[in-house]
Write a protein that holds these residues in place. Structure first.
Motif, PDB file in Angstrom:
ATOM      1  N   SER A   1     -90.752  13.772 -12.459  1.00  0.00           N
ATOM      2  CA  SER A   1     -89.776  12.975 -11.710  1.00  0.00           C
ATOM      3  C   SER A   1     -89.527  11.636 -12.396  1.00  0.00           C
ATOM      4  N   GLU A   2     -90.569  11.043 -12.962  1.00  0.00           N
ATOM      5  CA  GLU A   2     -90.395   9.775 -13.675  1.00  0.00           C
ATOM      6  C   GLU A   2     -89.606   9.961 -14.966  1.00  0.00           C
ATOM      7  N   ALA A   3     -89.852  11.075 -15.656  1.00  0.00           N
ATOM      8  CA  ALA A   3     -89.106  11.350 -16.892  1.00  0.00           C
ATOM      9  C   ALA A   3     -87.626  11.570 -16.601  1.00  0.00           C
ATOM     10  N   VAL A   4     -87.336  12.345 -15.561  1.00  0.00           N
ATOM     11  CA  VAL A   4     -85.945  12.621 -15.201  1.00  0.00           C
ATOM     12  C   VAL A   4     -85.270  11.362 -14.675  1.00  0.00           C
ATOM     13  N   ARG A   5     -85.990  10.573 -13.900  1.00  0.00           N
ATOM     14  CA  ARG A   5     -85.418   9.332 -13.372  1.00  0.00           C
ATOM     15  C   ARG A   5     -85.054   8.374 -14.499  1.00  0.00           C
ATOM     16  N   GLY A   6     -85.949   8.266 -15.487  1.00  0.00           N
ATOM     17  CA  GLY A   6     -85.655   7.410 -16.631  1.00  0.00           C
ATOM     18  C   GLY A   6     -84.438   7.883 -17.398  1.00  0.00           C
ATOM     19  N   ALA A   7     -84.304   9.207 -17.540  1.00  0.00           N
ATOM     20  CA  ALA A   7     -83.144   9.763 -18.250  1.00  0.00           C
ATOM     21  C   ALA A   7     -81.856   9.514 -17.472  1.00  0.00           C
ATOM     22  N   LEU A   8     -81.903   9.645 -16.151  1.00  0.00           N
ATOM     23  CA  LEU A   8     -80.713   9.400 -15.328  1.00  0.00           C
ATOM     24  C   LEU A   8     -80.298   7.933 -15.380  1.00  0.00           C
ATOM     25  N   LEU A   9     -81.276   7.043 -15.349  1.00  0.00           N
ATOM     26  CA  LEU A   9     -80.964   5.618 -15.379  1.00  0.00           C
ATOM     27  C   LEU A   9     -80.402   5.173 -16.726  1.00  0.00           C
ATOM     28  N   SER A  10     -80.652   5.975 -17.780  1.00  0.00           N
ATOM     29  CA  SER A  10     -80.127   5.625 -19.105  1.00  0.00           C
ATOM     30  C   SER A  10     -78.629   5.920 -19.237  1.00  0.00           C
ATOM     31  N   ILE A  11     -78.079   6.688 -18.288  1.00  0.00           N
ATOM     32  CA  ILE A  11     -76.661   7.031 -18.321  1.00  0.00           C
ATOM     33  C   ILE A  11     -75.855   5.923 -17.640  1.00  0.00           C
ATOM     34  N   ASP A  12     -74.806   5.490 -18.286  1.00  0.00           N
ATOM     35  CA  ASP A  12     -73.978   4.414 -17.744  1.00  0.00           C
ATOM     36  C   ASP A  12     -73.417   4.791 -16.382  1.00  0.00           C
ATOM     37  N   ASN A  13     -73.463   3.850 -15.444  1.00  0.00           N
ATOM     38  CA  ASN A  13     -72.983   4.112 -14.087  1.00  0.00           C
ATOM     39  C   ASN A  13     -71.490   4.432 -14.057  1.00  0.00           C
ATOM     40  N   GLY A  14     -70.783   4.066 -15.113  1.00  0.00           N
ATOM     41  CA  GLY A  14     -69.363   4.389 -15.191  1.00  0.00           C
ATOM     42  C   GLY A  14     -69.096   5.873 -15.179  1.00  0.00           C
ATOM     43  N   GLN A  15     -70.084   6.662 -15.572  1.00  0.00           N
ATOM     44  CA  GLN A  15     -69.931   8.122 -15.547  1.00  0.00           C
ATOM     45  C   GLN A  15     -69.769   8.625 -14.114  1.00  0.00           C
ATOM     46  N   ASN A  16     -70.523   8.016 -13.187  1.00  0.00           N
ATOM     47  CA  ASN A  16     -70.352   8.359 -11.773  1.00  0.00           C
ATOM     48  C   ASN A  16     -68.950   8.000 -11.294  1.00  0.00           C
ATOM     49  N   GLU A  17     -68.519   6.794 -11.634  1.00  0.00           N
ATOM     50  CA  GLU A  17     -67.205   6.328 -11.199  1.00  0.00           C
ATOM     51  C   GLU A  17     -66.094   7.190 -11.786  1.00  0.00           C
ATOM     52  N   ALA A  18     -66.283   7.643 -13.026  1.00  0.00           N
ATOM     53  CA  ALA A  18     -65.282   8.506 -13.649  1.00  0.00           C
ATOM     54  C   ALA A  18     -65.177   9.824 -12.904  1.00  0.00           C
ATOM     55  N   GLY A  19     -66.310  10.362 -12.484  1.00  0.00           N
ATOM     56  CA  GLY A  19     -66.295  11.602 -11.724  1.00  0.00           C
ATOM     57  C   GLY A  19     -65.595  11.446 -10.390  1.00  0.00           C
ATOM     58  N   TYR A  20     -65.899  10.342  -9.691  1.00  0.00           N
ATOM     59  CA  TYR A  20     -65.259  10.112  -8.400  1.00  0.00           C
ATOM     60  C   TYR A  20     -63.755   9.908  -8.555  1.00  0.00           C
ATOM     61  N   SER A  21     -63.362   9.288  -9.664  1.00  0.00           N
ATOM     62  CA  SER A  21     -61.944   8.962  -9.871  1.00  0.00           C
ATOM     63  C   SER A  21     -61.072  10.198 -10.070  1.00  0.00           C
ATOM     64  N   VAL A  22     -61.681  11.296 -10.530  1.00  0.00           N
ATOM     65  CA  VAL A  22     -60.898  12.532 -10.714  1.00  0.00           C
ATOM     66  C   VAL A  22     -61.093  13.502  -9.544  1.00  0.00           C
ATOM     67  N   GLY A  23     -61.676  12.999  -8.466  1.00  0.00           N
ATOM     68  CA  GLY A  23     -61.769  13.802  -7.251  1.00  0.00           C
ATOM     69  C   GLY A  23     -63.039  14.604  -7.081  1.00  0.00           C
ATOM     70  N   LEU A  24     -64.029  14.408  -7.947  1.00  0.00           N
ATOM     71  CA  LEU A  24     -65.282  15.138  -7.793  1.00  0.00           C
ATOM     72  C   LEU A  24     -66.122  14.518  -6.684  1.00  0.00           C
ATOM     73  N   THR A  25     -66.826  15.360  -5.948  1.00  0.00           N
ATOM     74  CA  THR A  25     -67.766  14.852  -4.956  1.00  0.00           C
ATOM     75  C   THR A  25     -69.024  14.359  -5.669  1.00  0.00           C
TER      76      THR A  25
ATOM     77  N   PRO B   1     -75.866  17.344 -17.258  1.00  0.00           N
ATOM     78  CA  PRO B   1     -75.680  17.723 -18.670  1.00  0.00           C
ATOM     79  C   PRO B   1     -75.971  16.590 -19.652  1.00  0.00           C
ATOM     80  N   GLN B   2     -75.701  15.344 -19.263  1.00  0.00           N
ATOM     81  CA  GLN B   2     -76.000  14.217 -20.146  1.00  0.00           C
ATOM     82  C   GLN B   2     -77.468  13.800 -20.068  1.00  0.00           C
ATOM     83  N   MET B   3     -78.081  14.066 -18.907  1.00  0.00           N
ATOM     84  CA  MET B   3     -79.477  13.688 -18.718  1.00  0.00           C
ATOM     85  C   MET B   3     -80.439  14.567 -19.500  1.00  0.00           C
ATOM     86  N   VAL B   4     -80.132  15.867 -19.607  1.00  0.00           N
ATOM     87  CA  VAL B   4     -81.065  16.828 -20.195  1.00  0.00           C
ATOM     88  C   VAL B   4     -81.482  16.459 -21.624  1.00  0.00           C
ATOM     89  N   PRO B   5     -80.539  16.169 -22.560  1.00  0.00           N
ATOM     90  CA  PRO B   5     -80.977  15.837 -23.928  1.00  0.00           C
ATOM     91  C   PRO B   5     -81.857  14.590 -23.993  1.00  0.00           C
TER      92      PRO B   5
END
Length: 236
Positions: A117-141, A152-156
């Motif tokens: 959980s700590e490894a995955v959390r660290g990987a998620l936090l390394s992704i720019d928050n703009g990626q979330n906003e981009a998803g919401y902007s095109v209508g994704l939940t 997909p970006q967190m896994v590598p």
């Protein structure tokens, strides 16, 4: 000190004989850790009310407990309380009917859940928050954004840390011999009680662990190459 090749070979055969136990002790906790650890990481990153605080305390406290201490506690609880629980649930089994390898799997699973959980959390936090906003902007939940963009970006990013966790599980699996479970180390030293060739027994166990770890590292390298291509294609 002379190195007896015949005793070493015998210890190697015995160690390999109990390799399946070690595989169970590694891969069952790994699967549980990946599933529950990812859920815990997502809950903490996205700050789900109340639950995120509970998980944060659980991970922090549990990581402070040595695995061998947790293992001994679980084994004592299992030995003392299983018969009472089975009677309460009308299960016609006694503690002697249950393989105590499941105690080891339980202890290692909780360790894997916390560390992954700590490894995955660290990987998620390394992704720019703009990626979330981009998803919401095109209508994704939120769930679609997590599934199609974040994971997909967190896994590598997470793979190197996850491989360290797998190696930690491989090495941590040896502590279960403290409660009488026979795995690679205990198996490789079985002939030593007769031949007194403990050095050869431990060398045989070390070589089996080394080969096991090298196999994991090779598979991890292939996985890194595959997920790296996927991530590059994501930005093309």
């Amino acid at each position: 000190m002379n190195f007896n090749v015949a005793h070493f070979n015998e210890s190697l055969i015995y160690g390999l004989k109990y390799l399946p136990n070690t595989l169970r002790l590694v891969f069952i906790p790994l699967v549980i850790g990946l599933l529950l650890g990812t859920v815990i990481a997502l809950v903490r990153v996205y700050k789900v009310p109340v639950i995120c605080k509970v998980f944060a305390v659980f991970v922090t406290v549990y990581q402070g407990v040595p695995i061998v201490v947790a293992l001994m506690i679980y084994n004592l609880v299992f030995m003392l309380k299983f018969n009472n629980l089975a009677s309460l649930l009308h299960i016609k089994k006694s503690v002697s009917d249950v393989d105590n390898i499941w105690v080891g799997i339980f202890a290692l699973s909780l360790m894997a859940v916390c560390s992954i959980s700590e490894a995955v959390r660290g990987a998620l936090l390394s992704i720019d928050n703009g990626q979330n906003e981009a998803g919401y902007s095109v209508g994704l939940t939120k769930l679609q954004t997590i599934e199609r963009i974040m994971i997909p970006q967190m896994v590598p990013v997470a793979i190197p840390m996850l491989i360290n966790n797998v190696v930690g599980l491989i090495k941590g699996s040896s502590v279960v011999m403290a409660i009488g479970i026979v795995e690679i180390v205990a198996g490789a030293t079985i002939p030593s009680s007769r031949t007194y060739s403990f050095f050869e027994g431990y060398v045989a166990a070390a070589i089996i662990y080394w080969g096991f770890t090298m196999g994991i590292e090779y598979l991890a390298q292939k996985l890194r190459q595959y997920t790296g291509k996927f991530r590059r294609n994501l930005y093309d």
